[in-house]
Design a protein around this motif. Structure first.
Motif, short mmCIF file in Angstrom:
data_model
loop_
_atom_site.label_atom_id
_atom_site.label_comp_id
_atom_site.label_asym_id
_atom_site.label_seq_id
_atom_site.Cartn_x
_atom_site.Cartn_y
_atom_site.Cartn_z
N UNK A 1 0.83 -1.22 0.00
CA UNK A 1 0.00 0.00 0.00
C UNK A 1 0.86 1.26 0.00
N UNK A 2 2.17 1.11 -0.19
CA UNK A 2 3.05 2.28 -0.32
C UNK A 2 2.82 2.95 -1.67
N UNK A 3 3.13 4.24 -1.78
CA UNK A 3 3.14 4.88 -3.10
C UNK A 3 4.11 4.17 -4.04
N UNK A 4 3.82 4.23 -5.31
CA UNK A 4 4.61 3.48 -6.29
C UNK A 4 6.09 3.84 -6.21
N UNK A 5 6.42 5.11 -6.06
CA UNK A 5 7.83 5.48 -6.11
C UNK A 5 8.59 4.93 -4.91
N UNK A 6 7.93 4.77 -3.77
CA UNK A 6 8.60 4.20 -2.60
C UNK A 6 8.78 2.69 -2.77
N UNK B 1 12.53 0.51 -2.81
CA UNK B 1 12.86 -0.75 -2.15
C UNK B 1 13.28 -1.81 -3.17
N UNK B 2 12.59 -1.86 -4.28
CA UNK B 2 12.92 -2.85 -5.31
C UNK B 2 14.29 -2.58 -5.91
N UNK B 3 14.56 -1.32 -6.21
CA UNK B 3 15.86 -0.99 -6.82
C UNK B 3 17.02 -1.21 -5.85
N UNK B 4 16.75 -1.02 -4.57
CA UNK B 4 17.80 -1.21 -3.56
C UNK B 4 17.89 -2.66 -3.07
N UNK B 5 16.98 -3.52 -3.57
CA UNK B 5 16.91 -4.91 -3.10
C UNK B 5 16.80 -4.93 -1.57
N UNK B 6 15.90 -4.08 -1.06
CA UNK B 6 15.77 -3.90 0.38
C UNK B 6 14.39 -4.30 0.86
N UNK B 7 14.33 -4.84 2.06
CA UNK B 7 13.06 -5.17 2.69
C UNK B 7 12.52 -3.98 3.47
N UNK C 1 17.64 5.11 6.74
CA UNK C 1 17.50 6.57 6.79
C UNK C 1 18.15 7.21 5.56
N UNK C 2 19.22 6.59 5.06
CA UNK C 2 19.88 7.14 3.88
C UNK C 2 18.96 7.08 2.65
N UNK C 3 18.25 5.99 2.50
CA UNK C 3 17.33 5.85 1.37
C UNK C 3 16.21 6.88 1.45
N UNK C 4 15.66 7.06 2.65
CA UNK C 4 14.56 8.01 2.80
C UNK C 4 15.04 9.45 2.65
#
Length: 263
Positions: free
Chosen positions: A135-140, A144-150, A154-157
């Protein structure tokens, strides 16, 4: 919402650790849940900023600005938004974020550590991080997908949402919750395996959001009659203030509770 009632210590372990093999975690037995323990099942998921009452939305900016301004020189090494929110929450400033943990027994500790609430049933809130990402906005989700992150760091945000004003303009009519990991500021955050949640409006409560998205969470209810046994067995497992709040303050809290009267 589904409330799951447990009847014994063994039942509690069965419920909390019934973690099937997870395809999202490289076929490991790793939970998608974040956990938050509360001493009273009637308590809502309200931030410390929200609990200030009054015109609390108007003081969020001044609180953070003054926190940064009056902090001792060198104590805030990174004053970007998400780092500052993490540091402020860690040190007790009212903020819009809520504390969670990856560790079920850490949540149970916070649900059973306050003897003044032993006359009330406790609750472990379990929020499904993987489902909440949907339910996150698409860009968020793309971040996560581009960073391969779950989870967000804080750096990403900070890279994508630099200010609270910017955060609050993201999809204002369709709220969401995001999870992020605070920096490893000290052993307390590390030992508690802490996570934080934030929502794009300080007036929002996670309880209300979850009421509209009941598939994202459930609660494990610990009846008041079971609290003392659970507390004693957590102490036996060394899930105590001494471990979760390393240092003399945590040691003193643990000894005061351990040797003091129950009620």
């Amino acid at each position: 919402m589904q409330d799951i009632y447990v009847e014994s210590w063994i039942d509690l372990q069965r419920v909390l650790y019934d973690i099937p093999m997870n395809q999202n975690s490289h076929m490991r037995h790793r939970s998608d849940f974040a956990y938050r323990g509360v001493a009273d099942r009637s308590w809502r998921l309200e931030t410390s900023l929200y609990r200030l009452g009054g015109d609390f939305t108007k003081v969020e900016g001044p609180l953070l600005r003054s926190f940064k301004k009056y902090a001792d020189a060198g104590t805030i090494k990174d004053d970007s938004l998400w780092s500052l929110l993490s540091i402020a929450q860690h040190h007790g400033l009212p903020t819009r974020v809520l504390d969670w943990t990856v560790a079920p027994k850490v949540a149970v500790h916070f649900a059973t550590v306050e003897y003044q609430h032993f006359d009330k049933d406790a609750a472990i809130w379990r929020l499904n991080i993987a489902e909440s990402r949907k339910v996150l906005p698409d860009f968020l989700r793309d971040v996560l997908r581009e960073e391969h992150a779950f989870l967000f760091s804080v750096e990403m945000l900070n890279k994508h949402i630099a200010t609270l004003k910017e955060f609050d303009t993201i999809r204002p009519d369709d709220p969401f919750v995001l999870f992020f990991e605070p920096p490893s500021l000290d052993a307390r955050i590390i030992n508690q395996w802490a996570l934080l949640t934030a929502m794009p409006n300080p007036s929002l409560t996670l309880s209300d959001f979850l009421a509209a998205h009941p598939s994202l969470y459930d609660r494990v209810i610990i009846p008041k009659e079971l609290k003392q046994e659970v507390r004693d067995k957590l102490d036996q497992d060394n899930v105590t203030e001494r471990m979760l709040f390393p240092g003399l303050d945590g040691l003193s809290q643990w000894l005061k509770r351990y040797y003091g009267p129950m009620f």
